[in-house]
Design a protein around this motif. Sequence first.
Motif, PDB file in Angstrom:
ATOM      1  N   MET A 101       0.845  -1.175   0.000  1.00 53.17           N
ATOM      2  CA  MET A 101       0.000   0.000   0.000  1.00 53.17           C
ATOM      3  C   MET A 101       0.896   1.246   0.000  1.00 53.17           C
ATOM      4  SD  MET A 101      -3.019   1.019   2.677  1.00 53.17           S
ATOM      5  CE  MET A 101      -2.089   1.514   4.101  1.00 53.17           C
ATOM      6  N   PRO A 102       0.657   2.167  -0.924  1.00 52.07           N
ATOM      7  CA  PRO A 102       1.481   3.377  -0.976  1.00 52.07           C
ATOM      8  C   PRO A 102       1.221   4.280   0.235  1.00 52.07           C
ATOM      9  CG  PRO A 102      -0.203   3.396  -2.708  1.00 52.07           C
ATOM     10  CD  PRO A 102      -0.322   2.096  -1.994  1.00 52.07           C
ATOM     11  N   LEU A 103       2.221   5.071   0.554  1.00 51.15           N
ATOM     12  CA  LEU A 103       2.098   5.988   1.685  1.00 51.15           C
ATOM     13  C   LEU A 103       1.201   7.161   1.326  1.00 51.15           C
ATOM     14  CD1 LEU A 103       5.801   6.232   2.879  1.00 51.15           C
ATOM     15  CD2 LEU A 103       3.968   4.941   3.945  1.00 51.15           C
ATOM     16  N   THR A 104       0.463   7.641   2.324  1.00 50.72           N
ATOM     17  CA  THR A 104      -0.326   8.856   2.130  1.00 50.72           C
ATOM     18  C   THR A 104       0.633  10.039   2.052  1.00 50.72           C
ATOM     19  OG1 THR A 104      -0.530   9.263   4.494  1.00 50.72           O
ATOM     20  CG2 THR A 104      -2.255   7.893   3.454  1.00 50.72           C
ATOM     21  N   LYS A 105       0.139  11.152   1.541  1.00 52.43           N
ATOM     22  CA  LYS A 105       0.990  12.341   1.432  1.00 52.43           C
ATOM     23  C   LYS A 105       1.570  12.763   2.794  1.00 52.43           C
ATOM     24  CE  LYS A 105       1.214  16.981  -0.383  1.00 52.43           C
ATOM     25  NZ  LYS A 105       1.948  17.114  -1.604  1.00 52.43           N
ATOM     26  N   PRO A 106       0.754  12.813   3.869  1.00 52.22           N
ATOM     27  CA  PRO A 106       1.341  13.175   5.172  1.00 52.22           C
ATOM     28  C   PRO A 106       2.435  12.199   5.614  1.00 52.22           C
ATOM     29  CG  PRO A 106      -1.057  13.348   5.278  1.00 52.22           C
ATOM     30  CD  PRO A 106      -0.716  12.704   3.964  1.00 52.22           C
ATOM     31  N   ASN A 107       2.256  10.911   5.345  1.00 47.54           N
ATOM     32  CA  ASN A 107       3.275   9.934   5.725  1.00 47.54           C
ATOM     33  C   ASN A 107       4.514  10.041   4.843  1.00 47.54           C
ATOM     34  OD1 ASN A 107       1.889   8.916   7.916  1.00 47.54           O
ATOM     35  ND2 ASN A 107       0.860   7.352   6.723  1.00 47.54           N
ATOM     36  N   GLN A 108       4.322  10.348   3.578  1.00 46.90           N
ATOM     37  CA  GLN A 108       5.472  10.583   2.692  1.00 46.90           C
ATOM     38  C   GLN A 108       6.292  11.763   3.202  1.00 46.90           C
ATOM     39  OE1 GLN A 108       3.770  11.249  -1.175  1.00 46.90           O
ATOM     40  NE2 GLN A 108       3.426   9.074  -1.573  1.00 46.90           N
ATOM     41  N   GLU A 109       5.593  12.831   3.610  1.00 43.34           N
ATOM     42  CA  GLU A 109       6.279  14.020   4.131  1.00 43.34           C
ATOM     43  C   GLU A 109       7.010  13.703   5.432  1.00 43.34           C
ATOM     44  OE1 GLU A 109       3.170  16.922   4.373  1.00 43.34           O
ATOM     45  OE2 GLU A 109       3.195  17.290   2.203  1.00 43.34           O
ATOM     46  N   LEU A 110       6.363  12.946   6.299  1.00 41.21           N
ATOM     47  CA  LEU A 110       6.994  12.562   7.569  1.00 41.21           C
ATOM     48  C   LEU A 110       8.247  11.741   7.311  1.00 41.21           C
ATOM     49  CD1 LEU A 110       7.077  12.357  10.638  1.00 41.21           C
ATOM     50  CD2 LEU A 110       5.458  10.431  10.477  1.00 41.21           C
ATOM     51  N   ASP A 169      20.574   7.338  13.822  1.00 38.52           N
ATOM     52  CA  ASP A 169      20.103   5.958  13.685  1.00 38.52           C
ATOM     53  C   ASP A 169      18.635   5.823  14.104  1.00 38.52           C
ATOM     54  OD1 ASP A 169      22.628   5.224  12.801  1.00 38.52           O
ATOM     55  OD2 ASP A 169      23.251   4.397  14.742  1.00 38.52           O
ATOM     56  N   LYS A 170      18.251   6.510  15.181  1.00 41.47           N
ATOM     57  CA  LYS A 170      16.858   6.460  15.629  1.00 41.47           C
ATOM     58  C   LYS A 170      15.926   7.061  14.580  1.00 41.47           C
ATOM     59  CE  LYS A 170      17.402   6.632  20.633  1.00 41.47           C
ATOM     60  NZ  LYS A 170      17.123   7.401  21.853  1.00 41.47           N
ATOM     61  N   LEU A 171      16.312   8.218  14.042  1.00 40.08           N
ATOM     62  CA  LEU A 171      15.466   8.872  13.040  1.00 40.08           C
ATOM     63  C   LEU A 171      15.326   8.012  11.791  1.00 40.08           C
ATOM     64  CD1 LEU A 171      16.628  12.594  13.330  1.00 40.08           C
ATOM     65  CD2 LEU A 171      14.477  11.601  14.117  1.00 40.08           C
ATOM     66  N   ALA A 172      16.407   7.394  11.357  1.00 39.36           N
ATOM     67  CA  ALA A 172      16.345   6.511  10.194  1.00 39.36           C
ATOM     68  C   ALA A 172      15.432   5.323  10.479  1.00 39.36           C
ATOM     69  CB  ALA A 172      17.746   6.047   9.810  1.00 39.36           C
ATOM     70  N   SER A 173      15.487   4.815  11.692  1.00 41.53           N
ATOM     71  CA  SER A 173      14.614   3.710  12.083  1.00 41.53           C
ATOM     72  C   SER A 173      13.150   4.142  12.082  1.00 41.53           C
ATOM     73  CB  SER A 173      15.018   3.202  13.467  1.00 41.53           C
ATOM     74  OG  SER A 173      14.157   2.183  13.898  1.00 41.53           O
ATOM     75  N   TYR A 174      12.885   5.342  12.586  1.00 43.61           N
ATOM     76  CA  TYR A 174      11.518   5.864  12.563  1.00 43.61           C
ATOM     77  C   TYR A 174      11.021   6.008  11.125  1.00 43.61           C
ATOM     78  CZ  TYR A 174      12.242   7.163  17.493  1.00 43.61           C
ATOM     79  OH  TYR A 174      12.508   7.145  18.842  1.00 43.61           O
ATOM     80  N   ALA A 175      11.880   6.477  10.232  1.00 47.84           N
ATOM     81  CA  ALA A 175      11.497   6.610   8.820  1.00 47.84           C
ATOM     82  C   ALA A 175      11.146   5.243   8.236  1.00 47.84           C
ATOM     83  CB  ALA A 175      12.620   7.262   8.018  1.00 47.84           C
ATOM     84  N   ASP A 176      11.890   4.220   8.606  1.00 46.88           N
ATOM     85  CA  ASP A 176      11.578   2.862   8.154  1.00 46.88           C
ATOM     86  C   ASP A 176      10.230   2.399   8.706  1.00 46.88           C
ATOM     87  OD1 ASP A 176      13.943   2.707   6.711  1.00 46.88           O
ATOM     88  OD2 ASP A 176      15.018   1.607   8.286  1.00 46.88           O
ATOM     89  N   GLU A 177       9.932   2.783   9.954  1.00 46.67           N
ATOM     90  CA  GLU A 177       8.651   2.419  10.542  1.00 46.67           C
ATOM     91  C   GLU A 177       7.491   3.134   9.841  1.00 46.67           C
ATOM     92  OE1 GLU A 177       8.553   2.702  14.826  1.00 46.67           O
ATOM     93  OE2 GLU A 177      10.467   1.646  15.016  1.00 46.67           O
ATOM     94  N   LYS A 220       7.553   3.982   6.678  1.00 49.87           N
ATOM     95  CA  LYS A 220       7.459   3.259   5.407  1.00 49.87           C
ATOM     96  C   LYS A 220       6.699   1.945   5.583  1.00 49.87           C
ATOM     97  CE  LYS A 220      10.275   1.376   1.679  1.00 49.87           C
ATOM     98  NZ  LYS A 220      11.643   1.147   1.208  1.00 49.87           N
ATOM     99  N   GLY A 221       6.912   1.261   6.693  1.00 46.69           N
ATOM    100  CA  GLY A 221       6.255  -0.010   6.963  1.00 46.69           C
ATOM    101  C   GLY A 221       4.846   0.118   7.534  1.00 46.69           C
ATOM    102  N   GLY A 222       4.402   1.355   7.789  1.00 45.36           N
ATOM    103  CA  GLY A 222       3.059   1.569   8.306  1.00 45.36           C
ATOM    104  C   GLY A 222       2.932   1.439   9.809  1.00 45.36           C
TER     105      GLY A 222
END
Length: 79
Positions: free
Chosen positions: A1-10, A59-67, A69-71
């Motif tokens: 499922m593609p990310l919503t615009k707010p999630n893409q921005e986050l 590292d934490k921020l990159a992990s949050y970005a992965d989360e 992406k994973g929903g």
Amino acid sequence: MPLTKPNQELKRDLKEAAALLKWSGVDLFTISKRLLDAGDEIGAAELMKIAVSYQAIEDKLASYADEVKGGVITRTSAG
């Protein structure tokens, strides 16, 4: 499922913040080496400590970005 615009921005914002911390840490390491070469061991050690803390937060921020992406983390609206 593609990310919503707010999630893409986050996700983008988290990745950008992580990258900024990474390059700031690299700059701090470079400056700390110069301080060490100039004989300022205390100043060099303090900058190294800051640079290492940047890496941990990066590292934490990159992990949050992965989360994002994973929903696992979602944003309902852009802020």
